[in-house]
Write an enzyme that holds these catalytic residues in place. Structure first.
Site, mmCIF file in Angstrom:
data_model
loop_
_atom_site.group_PDB
_atom_site.id
_atom_site.type_symbol
_atom_site.label_atom_id
_atom_site.label_comp_id
_atom_site.label_asym_id
_atom_site.label_seq_id
_atom_site.Cartn_x
_atom_site.Cartn_y
_atom_site.Cartn_z
ATOM 1 N N LYS A 107 0.893 -1.323 0.010
ATOM 2 C CA LYS A 107 0.055 0.032 0.034
ATOM 3 C C LYS A 107 1.056 1.317 -0.066
ATOM 4 O O LYS A 107 0.391 2.344 -0.778
ATOM 5 C CB LYS A 107 -0.885 -0.063 1.146
ATOM 6 C CG LYS A 107 -2.037 -1.097 1.118
ATOM 7 C CD LYS A 107 -2.884 -1.122 2.190
ATOM 8 C CE LYS A 107 -4.117 -2.120 2.132
ATOM 9 N NZ LYS A 107 -3.649 -3.590 2.065
ATOM 10 N N GLU A 161 -3.332 6.533 8.285
ATOM 11 C CA GLU A 161 -3.805 7.522 7.563
ATOM 12 C C GLU A 161 -5.314 8.391 8.134
ATOM 13 O O GLU A 161 -5.683 7.551 9.390
ATOM 14 C CB GLU A 161 -4.286 7.143 6.262
ATOM 15 C CG GLU A 161 -5.326 5.872 6.206
ATOM 16 C CD GLU A 161 -5.521 5.239 4.906
ATOM 17 O OE1 GLU A 161 -4.735 5.307 4.122
ATOM 18 O OE2 GLU A 161 -6.589 4.686 4.722
ATOM 19 N N ARG A 182 -5.581 -8.662 -9.673
ATOM 20 C CA ARG A 182 -6.105 -9.967 -9.958
ATOM 21 C C ARG A 182 -7.805 -9.787 -10.571
ATOM 22 O O ARG A 182 -8.206 -8.778 -10.186
ATOM 23 C CB ARG A 182 -6.133 -10.855 -8.820
ATOM 24 C CG ARG A 182 -6.579 -10.139 -7.510
ATOM 25 C CD ARG A 182 -6.664 -11.104 -6.293
ATOM 26 N NE ARG A 182 -6.951 -10.592 -5.139
ATOM 27 C CZ ARG A 182 -8.165 -10.056 -4.622
ATOM 28 N NH1 ARG A 182 -9.175 -10.384 -5.502
ATOM 29 N NH2 ARG A 182 -8.288 -9.876 -3.734
ATOM 30 N N HIS A 211 -14.522 -6.325 8.097
ATOM 31 C CA HIS A 211 -13.720 -5.736 6.737
ATOM 32 C C HIS A 211 -13.599 -6.567 5.588
ATOM 33 O O HIS A 211 -12.883 -6.272 4.539
ATOM 34 C CB HIS A 211 -12.192 -5.243 7.224
ATOM 35 C CG HIS A 211 -12.148 -4.344 8.375
ATOM 36 N ND1 HIS A 211 -12.594 -3.055 8.264
ATOM 37 C CD2 HIS A 211 -11.743 -4.674 9.700
ATOM 38 C CE1 HIS A 211 -12.344 -2.432 9.637
ATOM 39 N NE2 HIS A 211 -11.884 -3.307 10.460
#
Length: 480
Positions: free
Chosen positions: A115, A199, A291, A234
């Site tokens: 990330k 973040e 993918r 999640h």
């Protein structure tokens, strides 16, 4: 391409085999001892056992998979999703052995697999990012300084991972150090990499992703969006296309941003760019999945395209057969992931034998399935049995069709997420489109399903009693 090895199992292996067969490509299945009787093994032209039930000795055994490909004469390997699908080392090993990897280059996978690296790659492409760090954070003091600067609540995320692992929401300063330690520990255990970043936590976010497709000749298109905000732990459970909140203008802006993300890593093949959409409809780049996605069928149903076929054609070096302006949205599609999980008991995995397993059928109903009646649901892998997808002319029609398909489903032997799907589809927040990624936390409790079951049983008993009384009246009628 004459022969293709599918390095996966379950419904996605079946899905790839089906498209390859339509293209006249022979297929090679691989399997573990736990999957010897699985549908993907039966329908492939050839099948090879990789090893024991554990993923490490079967579906993650890179050298074994490549050896089977060579032994069988397969020219290409399709990784599906999960397992080795986003493993840059495996992709490189495949190509180094003279085989075609049906997916992006190892470099693209590596860039978007981190990330932090992904954020760095897209910075110069004018793509909106959530405020936060651009490098890994390793100590609590540095984390506290950053968190205070961007403001609480913050989100700690594993750089190398996904699926909610190594992720912690921190609302108060006093919790930062302990939550960071947990995130690092979980990231190390899950991905072998404890790197985390911080973040700003976007409150009331919606999870919107854009399907992109790119060929080896520089052509790139997006295939519109998917709404993936209904999640547990999640992880997505219900997905739909298109999103009920995107305007044509916002859809175009997000689509163009997704194409710039693909450009930033020279992407080739099918991929998905994920965004967070806040309450003000500002969007922020989250990550790119290099993918095919589990939820790709909803995109196929609103576009009429076969994404697996397109993946294979791109891998053969063919150009995309259409331009962006040729693509349109037809109707609405919704997918429910049918997991062998108990939605009453915290979505815990449910293993056992599928004593009864019958699937719904009819116009607008599609089931991507990886099991058969009588099979065991193994404990070693992701507990998804199938994906139930319905397509209608409108969102309301798709909802009603999916509810009817759930009613047709017959599963006995394991608990499934089918009742949870009914709960979602009937909930006012979902029906009106007024929901976000907190849907489960805000609206769902396991006991609600129990109450629903009791009410359904009560109504069924009343109907049965009424029918019994009517039948008795007929029996007592005098004979003329």
């Amino acid at each position: 391409m004459k022969k293709l090895l599918i390095a996966n199992r379950g419904e996605i292996a079946v899905r790839v085999i089906q498209s390859a067969r339509k293209m006249g490509i022979q297929t090679v299945a691989v399997y573990s001892t736990a999957d010897r009787n699985s549908p993907h093994v039966k329908i492939a032209d050839e099948a090879y056992c990789l090893g024991g039930p554990e993923s490490s000795t079967s579906y993650l055994a890179q050298d074994k998979i490549i050896a089977v490909a060579k032994e069988s004469g397969a020219e290409a390997i399709h990784p599906g999703y999960g397992f080795l699908s986003e493993n840059a080392g495996f992709a490189k090993k495949v190509t180094d052995n003279g085989l075609v990897f049906v997916g992006p280059s190892p470099t693209s996978i590596e860039t978007m697999g981190s990330k932090l690296a992904a954020k760095a790659a897209v910075l110069k492409y004018d793509i909106p990012l959530v405020p936060g760090t651009e490098e890994a954070v390793k100590d609590a003091k540095q984390a506290m300084d950053i968190a205070r600067e961007i403001g609480f609540p913050v989100l700690i995320k594993a750089s190398a991972g996904g699926g909610g692992k190594g992720m912690r929401i921190v609302e108060k300063e006093k919790d930062l150090e302990s939550q960071m330690s947990r995130a690092i520990s979980e990231a190390e255990a899950a991905f072998g990499d404890g790197s985390v970043f911080i973040e700003k936590y976007v409150t009331s976010p919606r999870h919107i992703e854009i399907q992109v497709l790119a060929d080896q000749h520089g052509n790139r298109v997006h295939l519109f969006e998917r709404e993936c905000s209904i999640q547990r732990r999640h992880q997505k459970v219900v997905e739909e296309a298109p999103s009920s909140v995107l305007t044509p203008a916002l859809r175009d802006r997000m689509g163009q941003a997704a194409l710039r993300v693909a450009e930033s890593c020279d992407y080739v093949g099918a991929g998905t760019v994920e965004f967070l959409l806040d309450a003000d409809h500002s969007f922020y780049f989250l990550e790119m999945n290099t993918r095919l996605q589990v939820e790709h069928p909803v995109t196929e149903m609103i576009t009429g395209l076969d994404l697996v076929k397109l993946q294979l054609e791109v891998a053969m070096g063919k150009e995309l057969p259409f331009k962006q302006e040729d693509l349109t949205i037809d109707g609405h599609a919704i997918e429910l992931r049918v997991y062998a999980e108990d939605p009453v008991d915290g979505f815990l995995p449910s293993t056992g034998t599928l004593e009864t397993y019958r699937l719904p059928e009819g116009p607008g109903i599609r089931v991507d399935n990886g099991f058969e009646e009588g099979m065991e649901v193994p404990i070693y892998y992701d507990p998804m049995l199938a994906k139930l997808v319905c397509h209608g002319k409108s969102r309301d029609e798709a909802i009603q069709l999916l509810l009817e398909a759930i009613r047709q489903y017959r599963v006995k032997g394991v608990a499934t997420t089918l009742p949870f799907g009914t709960f979602v589809l009937k909930h006012e927040a979902f029906v009106t489109g007024d929901f976000d990624t907190h849907f489960v936390k805000d609206h769902y409790r396991g006991e609600l399903l129990e109450e629903q079951h009791r009410e359904e049983a009560r109504l069924a008993a009343l109907l049965a009693l009424r029918q019994y009384r009517e039948d008795q009246k007929k029996l007592r009628l005098p004979i003329a």
